[in-house]
Design a protein around this motif. Structure first.
Motif, short mmCIF file in Angstrom:
data_model
loop_
_atom_site.label_atom_id
_atom_site.label_comp_id
_atom_site.label_asym_id
_atom_site.label_seq_id
_atom_site.Cartn_x
_atom_site.Cartn_y
_atom_site.Cartn_z
N SER A 1 0.93 -1.17 -0.20
CA SER A 1 0.23 -0.14 -0.22
C SER A 1 0.71 1.36 0.16
CB SER A 1 -1.22 0.08 1.23
OG SER A 1 -0.29 0.39 2.37
N GLU A 2 2.35 1.47 0.45
CA GLU A 2 2.43 1.98 0.58
C GLU A 2 3.06 2.93 -0.69
OE1 GLU A 2 6.72 0.27 1.63
OE2 GLU A 2 5.29 0.31 3.07
N ILE A 3 3.71 1.48 -1.87
CA ILE A 3 3.87 1.92 -3.30
C ILE A 3 2.69 3.21 -3.90
CG2 ILE A 3 4.56 0.96 -5.63
CD1 ILE A 3 4.77 -1.13 -4.14
N LYS A 4 3.10 4.02 -4.57
CA LYS A 4 2.27 5.14 -5.23
C LYS A 4 2.56 5.71 -6.68
CE LYS A 4 -0.62 5.85 -1.06
NZ LYS A 4 -1.29 4.89 -0.72
N ILE A 5 1.67 5.98 -6.93
CA ILE A 5 2.37 6.79 -8.50
C ILE A 5 2.43 8.27 -7.77
CG2 ILE A 5 1.42 8.02 -10.88
CD1 ILE A 5 1.17 4.66 -10.84
N ARG A 6 3.27 9.21 -8.26
CA ARG A 6 3.75 10.69 -8.03
C ARG A 6 3.99 11.16 -9.71
NH1 ARG A 6 1.89 10.07 -3.01
NH2 ARG A 6 3.52 8.55 -1.80
N ASP A 7 4.37 12.30 -9.03
CA ASP A 7 4.27 13.19 -9.99
C ASP A 7 3.63 12.92 -10.94
OD1 ASP A 7 6.55 13.95 -8.19
OD2 ASP A 7 7.99 13.07 -9.09
N VAL A 8 2.80 13.15 -11.80
CA VAL A 8 1.71 12.90 -12.57
C VAL A 8 1.80 13.83 -13.10
CG1 VAL A 8 -0.02 12.35 -13.61
CG2 VAL A 8 0.07 11.10 -11.54
N LEU A 9 1.69 14.36 -14.46
CA LEU A 9 1.62 15.45 -15.51
C LEU A 9 0.84 14.97 -16.76
CD1 LEU A 9 2.72 18.23 -15.88
CD2 LEU A 9 4.99 17.56 -17.37
N VAL A 10 -0.60 15.59 -17.19
CA VAL A 10 -0.15 15.61 -18.21
C VAL A 10 -0.75 17.08 -18.72
CG1 VAL A 10 -2.46 14.93 -19.42
CG2 VAL A 10 -1.64 14.36 -16.84
N THR A 11 -0.04 16.96 -19.67
CA THR A 11 0.24 18.05 -21.28
C THR A 11 -0.36 17.85 -22.38
OG1 THR A 11 1.57 20.29 -21.49
CG2 THR A 11 3.10 17.22 -21.32
N ASN A 12 -0.07 18.83 -23.30
CA ASN A 12 -0.07 18.78 -24.79
C ASN A 12 0.48 18.97 -25.98
OD1 ASN A 12 -1.86 20.73 -24.51
ND2 ASN A 12 -1.62 20.88 -25.97
N ASP A 13 1.48 18.35 -27.03
CA ASP A 13 2.12 19.01 -27.46
C ASP A 13 1.03 19.33 -28.89
OD1 ASP A 13 1.70 16.10 -28.78
OD2 ASP A 13 3.58 15.96 -28.74
N ASN A 14 1.66 20.28 -29.82
CA ASN A 14 1.51 20.74 -31.10
C ASN A 14 0.22 19.02 -31.41
OD1 ASN A 14 2.87 22.48 -31.29
ND2 ASN A 14 3.57 21.87 -32.42
N THR A 15 0.05 18.45 -31.19
CA THR A 15 -1.17 16.61 -31.73
C THR A 15 -1.63 16.03 -31.16
OG1 THR A 15 0.75 15.38 -32.49
CG2 THR A 15 -0.09 16.79 -33.74
N ASN A 16 -0.83 15.50 -29.34
CA ASN A 16 -1.32 14.84 -28.99
C ASN A 16 -1.15 15.15 -27.37
OD1 ASN A 16 -1.87 12.35 -30.37
ND2 ASN A 16 0.98 12.37 -30.29
N VAL A 17 -2.28 14.89 -26.94
CA VAL A 17 -2.11 14.79 -25.39
C VAL A 17 -1.27 13.84 -23.95
CG1 VAL A 17 -2.90 14.61 -23.02
CG2 VAL A 17 -4.60 15.57 -24.84
N LEU A 18 0.27 14.50 -23.54
CA LEU A 18 0.86 13.38 -23.66
C LEU A 18 0.47 12.69 -22.02
CD1 LEU A 18 3.89 14.88 -25.43
CD2 LEU A 18 2.36 13.09 -26.12
N VAL A 19 0.99 11.70 -21.14
CA VAL A 19 1.16 11.83 -19.45
C VAL A 19 2.36 10.99 -19.28
CG1 VAL A 19 0.37 10.43 -17.76
CG2 VAL A 19 -1.30 11.07 -19.64
N TYR A 20 3.22 12.16 -18.74
CA TYR A 20 4.22 11.63 -17.55
C TYR A 20 3.63 10.98 -16.42
CZ TYR A 20 6.51 14.37 -21.06
OH TYR A 20 6.68 14.84 -22.14
N ALA A 21 4.69 9.98 -16.07
CA ALA A 21 4.50 9.38 -14.25
C ALA A 21 5.50 8.89 -13.72
CB ALA A 21 2.65 9.05 -13.78
N ARG A 22 5.75 8.87 -12.14
CA ARG A 22 6.47 7.58 -12.11
C ARG A 22 6.04 6.69 -10.68
NH1 ARG A 22 10.04 9.35 -7.41
NH2 ARG A 22 9.30 10.82 -6.28
N VAL A 23 6.36 6.02 -10.34
CA VAL A 23 5.92 5.34 -9.50
C VAL A 23 6.88 5.53 -8.22
CG1 VAL A 23 6.29 2.43 -8.14
CG2 VAL A 23 5.56 3.02 -10.84
N SER A 24 6.07 5.09 -6.83
CA SER A 24 7.17 6.48 -5.70
C SER A 24 8.65 5.12 -5.53
CB SER A 24 6.27 6.44 -4.55
OG SER A 24 6.09 4.97 -4.16
N HIS A 25 8.61 4.59 -5.02
CA HIS A 25 9.18 3.40 -5.19
C HIS A 25 9.09 1.81 -5.15
CE1 HIS A 25 7.59 3.41 -1.36
NE2 HIS A 25 7.34 2.07 -0.91
N PHE A 26 10.27 1.20 -5.41
CA PHE A 26 9.39 -0.31 -4.74
C PHE A 26 9.56 -0.91 -3.95
CE2 PHE A 26 10.03 -1.07 -9.74
CZ PHE A 26 9.15 -0.92 -9.95
#
Length: 192
Positions: free
Chosen positions: A30-55
């Motif tokens: 339960s301590e493992i989380k998705i962090r630093d989610v960024l949703v942005t776009n370029d000229n053609t697509n919506v892009l997603v960035y994210a990372r897992v907190s740790h293993f």
């Protein structure tokens, strides 16, 4: 007759005590989380960035033991509806498979979005490649309207190692199990 009763009694005791032992040795994911989610776009697509907190150290041990492991990032993109259910516009799954070769001391990482496998010499170098998604396109911006509210949500699932069919029954006695993180949501403001 006495042998059958004794066997039934032992089975009953084991089944009643199993949850106590299982919970004691079970790993807390339960301590493992998705962090630093960024949703942005370029000229053609919506892009997603994210990372897992740790293993957890146990996940790292499983990978270092040479167990082929799959991590799946599930991404959904929604149109926020004020007076109705939100409308899902897109759904993407990114699978990353990692295998450690103990003889060569090399990590091999394959992904749905990479053509060739990536090769790493250390877990500290392989970790970002496993735990991050960088600029995954989820929907074309031509389908979006600037006046509308949107959001993306993401979670990660860990698919445990694959046991042979006959050995799957013993899996309940192992501390490793499949798990998934909670959904993490991030609003998106469309900019042209």
């Amino acid at each position: 007759m006495k042998n059958k009763i004794l066997v039934l009694l032992i089975i009953t005791i084991v089944l009643l005590l199993f949850p106590l032992f299982y919970n004691h040795y079970a790993i807390d994911y339960s301590e493992i989380k998705i962090r630093d989610v960024l949703v942005t776009n370029d000229n053609t697509n919506v892009l997603v960035y994210a990372r897992v907190s740790h293993f957890t150290p146990d996940l790292e041990k499983a990978i270092l033991a040479g167990v082929p492991t799959t991590f799946s990032f599930k991404i959904e993109f929604y149109q926020d509806e004020e007076f109705w259910f939100d409308k899902r516009l897109a759904q993407v799954e990114v699978k990353k498979n990692i295998k450690y070769d103990q003889i060569k001391k090399t990590f091999y990482l394959t992904s749905d979005f990479e053509r060739a496998p990536a090769v790493f010499q250390g877990f500290d170098v392989a970790w970002p490649a496993i735990a991050e998604i960088n600029g995954i396109p989820i929907i074309n911006t031509k389908h979006l309207n600037q006046d509308q509210k949107y959001y993306a949500r993401i979670k990660m699932e860990w698919e445990n190692y694959r046991l042979p069919f006959y050995a799957k029954l013993i899996r309940i006695f192992l501390s490793f199990r499949d798990f998934e993180t909670d959904w993490q949501s991030q609003p998106f403001h469309f900019q042209q």
